[in-house]
Design a protein around this motif. Structure first.
Motif, PDB file in Angstrom:
ATOM      1  N   VAL A  80     -75.549 -95.933  20.656  1.00 18.01           N
ATOM      2  CA  VAL A  80     -75.654 -94.656  21.379  1.00 18.01           C
ATOM      3  C   VAL A  80     -77.061 -94.097  21.277  1.00 18.01           C
ATOM      4  N   ASN A  81     -77.644 -94.160  20.088  1.00 15.88           N
ATOM      5  CA  ASN A  81     -79.017 -93.665  19.913  1.00 15.88           C
ATOM      6  C   ASN A  81     -80.009 -94.469  20.744  1.00 15.88           C
ATOM      7  N   ILE A  82     -79.805 -95.805  20.812  1.00 16.87           N
ATOM      8  CA  ILE A  82     -80.686 -96.665  21.606  1.00 16.87           C
ATOM      9  C   ILE A  82     -80.588 -96.312  23.088  1.00 16.87           C
ATOM     10  N   VAL A  83     -79.356 -96.087  23.578  1.00 21.15           N
ATOM     11  CA  VAL A  83     -79.160 -95.739  24.986  1.00 21.15           C
ATOM     12  C   VAL A  83     -79.838 -94.413  25.314  1.00 21.15           C
ATOM     13  N   LEU A  84     -79.666 -93.422  24.466  1.00 18.05           N
ATOM     14  CA  LEU A  84     -80.290 -92.115  24.702  1.00 18.05           C
ATOM     15  C   LEU A  84     -81.816 -92.222  24.700  1.00 18.05           C
ATOM     16  N   LEU A  85     -82.351 -92.961  23.752  1.00 16.24           N
ATOM     17  CA  LEU A  85     -83.807 -93.124  23.673  1.00 16.24           C
ATOM     18  C   LEU A  85     -84.333 -93.876  24.893  1.00 16.24           C
ATOM     19  N   SER A  86     -83.616 -94.955  25.285  1.00 16.41           N
ATOM     20  CA  SER A  86     -84.036 -95.742  26.450  1.00 16.41           C
ATOM     21  C   SER A  86     -84.003 -94.902  27.721  1.00 16.41           C
ATOM     22  N   SER A  87     -82.968 -94.091  27.880  1.00 16.95           N
ATOM     23  CA  SER A  87     -82.850 -93.233  29.060  1.00 16.95           C
ATOM     24  C   SER A  87     -83.973 -92.199  29.096  1.00 16.95           C
ATOM     25  N   ALA A  88     -84.290 -91.642  27.929  1.00 13.90           N
ATOM     26  CA  ALA A  88     -85.380 -90.660  27.855  1.00 13.90           C
ATOM     27  C   ALA A  88     -86.716 -91.287  28.221  1.00 13.90           C
ATOM     28  N   LEU A  89     -86.946 -92.521  27.741  1.00 14.58           N
ATOM     29  CA  LEU A  89     -88.204 -93.210  28.053  1.00 14.58           C
ATOM     30  C   LEU A  89     -88.307 -93.539  29.539  1.00 14.58           C
ATOM     31  N   ILE A  90     -87.191 -93.980  30.136  1.00 12.78           N
ATOM     32  CA  ILE A  90     -87.196 -94.294  31.570  1.00 12.78           C
ATOM     33  C   ILE A  90     -87.413 -93.031  32.399  1.00 12.78           C
ATOM     34  N   ALA A  91     -86.894 -91.922  31.917  1.00 10.80           N
ATOM     35  CA  ALA A  91     -87.069 -90.660  32.651  1.00 10.80           C
ATOM     36  C   ALA A  91     -88.509 -90.165  32.600  1.00 10.80           C
ATOM     37  N   VAL A  92     -89.220 -90.461  31.505  1.00  7.87           N
ATOM     38  CA  VAL A  92     -90.551 -89.878  31.288  1.00  7.87           C
ATOM     39  C   VAL A  92     -91.704 -90.838  31.591  1.00  7.87           C
ATOM     40  N   LEU A  93     -91.615 -92.107  31.183  1.00  8.63           N
ATOM     41  CA  LEU A  93     -92.775 -93.003  31.248  1.00  8.63           C
ATOM     42  C   LEU A  93     -93.109 -93.557  32.648  1.00  8.63           C
ATOM     43  N   PRO A  94     -92.125 -94.008  33.460  1.00 10.00           N
ATOM     44  CA  PRO A  94     -92.488 -94.616  34.752  1.00 10.00           C
ATOM     45  C   PRO A  94     -93.394 -93.767  35.649  1.00 10.00           C
ATOM     46  N   PRO A  95     -93.239 -92.435  35.728  1.00 12.38           N
ATOM     47  CA  PRO A  95     -94.167 -91.665  36.570  1.00 12.38           C
ATOM     48  C   PRO A  95     -95.628 -91.820  36.143  1.00 12.38           C
ATOM     49  N   PHE A  96     -95.861 -92.026  34.854  1.00 13.83           N
ATOM     50  CA  PHE A  96     -97.222 -92.185  34.360  1.00 13.83           C
ATOM     51  C   PHE A  96     -97.692 -93.641  34.417  1.00 13.83           C
ATOM     52  N   LEU A  97     -96.794 -94.570  34.126  1.00 10.97           N
ATOM     53  CA  LEU A  97     -97.187 -95.969  34.027  1.00 10.97           C
ATOM     54  C   LEU A  97     -97.021 -96.747  35.331  1.00 10.97           C
ATOM     55  N   LEU A  98     -96.011 -96.387  36.125  1.00 13.09           N
ATOM     56  CA  LEU A  98     -95.694 -97.160  37.333  1.00 13.09           C
ATOM     57  C   LEU A  98     -95.799 -96.340  38.615  1.00 13.09           C
ATOM     58  N   ASN A  99     -96.250 -95.122  38.493  1.00 16.09           N
ATOM     59  CA  ASN A  99     -96.393 -94.218  39.656  1.00 16.09           C
ATOM     60  C   ASN A  99     -95.083 -93.946  40.382  1.00 16.09           C
ATOM     61  N   TRP A 100     -93.977 -93.961  39.624  1.00 17.46           N
ATOM     62  CA  TRP A 100     -92.689 -93.599  40.222  1.00 17.46           C
ATOM     63  C   TRP A 100     -92.669 -92.098  40.487  1.00 17.46           C
ATOM     64  N   ALA A 101     -91.869 -91.708  41.458  1.00 20.42           N
ATOM     65  CA  ALA A 101     -91.631 -90.277  41.671  1.00 20.42           C
ATOM     66  C   ALA A 101     -90.717 -89.785  40.547  1.00 20.42           C
ATOM     67  N   TRP A 102     -90.902 -88.540  40.161  1.00 20.45           N
ATOM     68  CA  TRP A 102     -90.077 -88.004  39.073  1.00 20.45           C
ATOM     69  C   TRP A 102     -88.581 -88.065  39.421  1.00 20.45           C
ATOM     70  N   GLU A 103     -88.268 -87.813  40.684  1.00 22.01           N
ATOM     71  CA  GLU A 103     -86.860 -87.838  41.090  1.00 22.01           C
ATOM     72  C   GLU A 103     -86.261 -89.228  40.896  1.00 22.01           C
ATOM     73  N   GLU A 104     -87.031 -90.260  41.291  1.00 18.12           N
ATOM     74  CA  GLU A 104     -86.554 -91.637  41.144  1.00 18.12           C
ATOM     75  C   GLU A 104     -86.406 -92.008  39.673  1.00 18.12           C
ATOM     76  N   SER A 105     -87.370 -91.588  38.867  1.00 17.71           N
ATOM     77  CA  SER A 105     -87.339 -91.898  37.441  1.00 17.71           C
ATOM     78  C   SER A 105     -86.137 -91.256  36.761  1.00 17.71           C
ATOM     79  N   LEU A 106     -85.898 -89.987  37.059  1.00 19.02           N
ATOM     80  CA  LEU A 106     -84.742 -89.293  36.483  1.00 19.02           C
ATOM     81  C   LEU A 106     -83.430 -89.923  36.963  1.00 19.02           C
TER      82      LEU A 106
END
Length: 615
Positions: free
Chosen positions: A237-263
């Motif tokens: 559960v902790n791994i899933v929460l951490l992974s979801s948080a990272l996917i929500a925050v990092l792609p806009p900076f690293l992959l130029n995703w839109a925030w909406e898509e990342s969330l």
């Protein structure tokens, strides 16, 4: 328990109605449909949210319930109200199904407890009977049960004769004849006669109370597989929460995703990676199996014992009271020196009627059935414990008992009967042998078939008994047991169990007496006969309520089925989670499909476990 399952299903259905209404209103009123979805969230998610929050606070760790609530709330926060509501709805349905499974596992016991009367006809000092609350009965109280009434307490019949329907306790549909000295149980039905019963146990020790306690203990004790899954859940559960948080925050900076898509991708991951189906892989099958076992007359004290039952490769049986009925019957009557059978047994029964020894009961019963009873009372009766009895009758001094007591020598007939493992009683008149009576224990009707069924499952069978080698071998030959260990004291039975354990044997010990309790406790699984001693039942992991040994193979097969279904559930749930995570990683999975795939797999896993309620 049934109320909880019903309420949860009603709330889930109500949430579904609000979701359907919101779909319709989406075309008409954009504001109202949000409120309808919010109502579905509140109604459908309240029970699981409360459970998850309280559990997290108590155990100081996150759990799968909180993970799903966070996923649903996150979906709503980014504008996907419908998907979040559907997630809550299906999660509520799966929770209601789990409650239904738990309710089914206690249904038989609950119905049994409801059969126990609240009041009893208790005898007063003046011989009259008045109605008294069962909770106020004490050991030694005398109660009366009329025809058609249910027996209010466990006890011994002291007067009267009736057939008692005991299917609620033993599972046997045929009524059992109860007369003086017979044991009766609370909740069973007195069909056609008056019975006077002396109460022998306190309310908490009644058979039905013990059965209920065993079921409650089994429900709360989690099996090994479930404990492993829950330990895995803590980290997962902790791994899933951490992974979801990272996917929500990092792609806009690293992959130029839109925030909406990342969330959006983070919410999909939160939904599909939640281990709901995995968490439901074990307990529904276990509870369904325990319910099935209880219906067949076997109560397991914990899920671990039932889970391990399919691993058993050695079954050790006590002899007396387990493989046999535990009662002696007359098998042979050999008159000597011009005495005939009727004369010999008539005299023996007249003298033995003064004795309380079990052998005396067998002789009197046989003589009564053969109409050999003499209406003559013996004189100067004397009972010598361990040897026999002496009395004067028909002008002769009679001695009945061992060869030593009667003063006779063993002849070839006596030696032959002893070699067959039978118990010999000698009868002497004025010091001269008048005859011999051979008695033997009665093997249970189901013992032979039970042993054969175990052999088909490649289970080695052994009999451990305190009886002589000859007596043990005779019963073992009839039952078809593979191996015999005779002259075993209680500590010897423990040694036998431990010896098999050292050889990698998974030993199930089956017994009924005080002397079996240590071996029951030492075995891989201890199984007590339902009509056995309390200490044996306490030491065992399971109880055969109807004493039917045939159920052993049935339970072994049921345990194997449960293991197979649990394995299916775990593989299926993990495969679904992995496929959904991969699909989300390649941007090939929408939130609605993720919700349906995740929660659909949970419901399928639960329904797969419910199959064990049958058969």
């Amino acid at each position: 328990m049934q109320l909880k399952a019903n309420v949860e299903m009603i709330l889930a259905a109500a949430a579904g109605i609000f979701i359907a209404a919101a779909w319709q209103m989406n075309r008409v009123d954009a504001d109202l449909y949000v409120w309808l979805y919010a109502a579905a969230f509140l109604i459908g998610g309240f029970s699981k949210a409360k459970e998850g929050i309280l559990s997290s606070l108590e155990e100081k760790k996150l759990n799968v319930e909180l993970l799903m609530i966070i996923a649903a709330a996150g979906s709503a926060a980014i504008g996907y109200w419908g998907e979040g509501a559907i997630l809550i709805f299906i999660f509520a349905v799966s929770g209601a199904l789990e409650s239904y499974t738990l309710q089914k596992s206690t249904k038989e016991i609950s119905s049994l407890l409801s059969l126990q009367p609240d009041e009893a006809w208790k005898r007063q000092s003046d011989g009259t009977y008045i109605k008294t609350a069962v909770s106020k009965l004490s050991v030694g109280d005398v109660i009366q049960i009329k025809p058609g009434e249910r027996i209010p307490a466990d006890g011994i019949v002291t007067s009267g004769k009736s057939e008692v329907e005991e299917s609620a306790v033993t599972g046997e549909p045929v009524p059992s004849l109860k007369e003086n000295g017979a044991e009766v149980y609370a909740g069973t039905l007195n069909t056609n006669g008056f019975l006077i019963v002396t109460v022998t146990k306190e309310l908490s020790e009644f058979m039905v109370s013990r059965m209920a306690a065993l079921v409650r203990e089994a429900q709360t004790a989690k099996p090994r597989t479930q404990r492993k899954i829950e330990k895995f859940e803590e980290h997962y559960v902790n791994i899933v929460l951490l992974s979801s948080a990272l996917i929500a925050v990092l792609p806009p900076f690293l992959l130029n995703w839109a925030w909406e898509e990342s969330l959006y991708r983070a919410m999909v991951l939160l939904v599909v990676a939640s281990p709901c189906a995995l968490m439901a892989s074990t307990m529904p099958p276990l509870l369904s199996s325990l319910s099935n076992a209880a219906r067949q007359g076997i109560l397991f004290k914990n899920g671990t014992a039932f889970e391990k039952f399919n691993e058993v490769n050695v079954v050790a049986f006590d002899k007396t009271g387990t493989l046999t009925e535990g009662r002696l019957i007359v098998s042979d009557v050999i008159p000597e020196n011009d005495w005939n059978v009727n004369e010999l047994m008539g005299i023996a029964a007249a003298i033995e009627s003064k004795s309380s020894h079990p052998l005396a009961d067998a002789i009197v019963k046989w003589s009564s059935e053969k109409n050999c009873i003499l209406n003559i009372k013996p004189e100067e009766f004397k009972d010598e414990p361990g040897l026999g009895i002496e009395a004067e009758m028909l002008g002769k001094k009679w001695r009945i008992g061992s060869a030593e007591w009667t003063g006779v020598l063993l002849n070839k007939k006596a030696q032959g009967l002893e070699e067959e493992g039978k118990t010999l009683i000698f009868i002497a008149a004025d010091g001269v042998l008048a005859g011999m009576i051979a008695l033997e224990d009665v093997i249970r009707n189901e013992s032979v078939f039970a042993i054969q069924s175990l052999h088909k499952n490649h289970v080695h069978t052994v009999m451990v008994t305190g009886d002589s080698h000859r007596a043990a071998e005779r019963i073992a030959l009839k039952a078809g047991v593979d191996e015999v260990k005779a002259r075993c004291m209680p500590h010897d039975k423990v040694k036998v169990v431990l010896q098999y354990k050292e050889k990698n044997g998974k030993v199930a010990m089956v017994g009924d007496g005080i002397n079996d309790a240590p071996a029951l406790a030492a075995a891989y699984i201890g199984i007590a006969m339902g009509k056995g001693r309390d200490i044996a039942i306490e030491a065992a992991d399971a109880v055969l309520m109807n004493n039917d040994l045939n159920r052993l193979s049935n339970m072994m097969d049921l345990s194997k089925r449960m293991k197979k279904i649990v394995r299916q559930n775990i593989i299926f749930s993990m495969a679904v989670i992995i496929m959904l995570i991969i699909a989300n990683a390649f941007d090939a999975l929408s939130l609605p499909l993720g919700v349906i795939g995740h929660e659909g797999s949970t419901i399928l896993v639960i329904l797969n476990g419910l199959r064990l309620l049958r058969g």
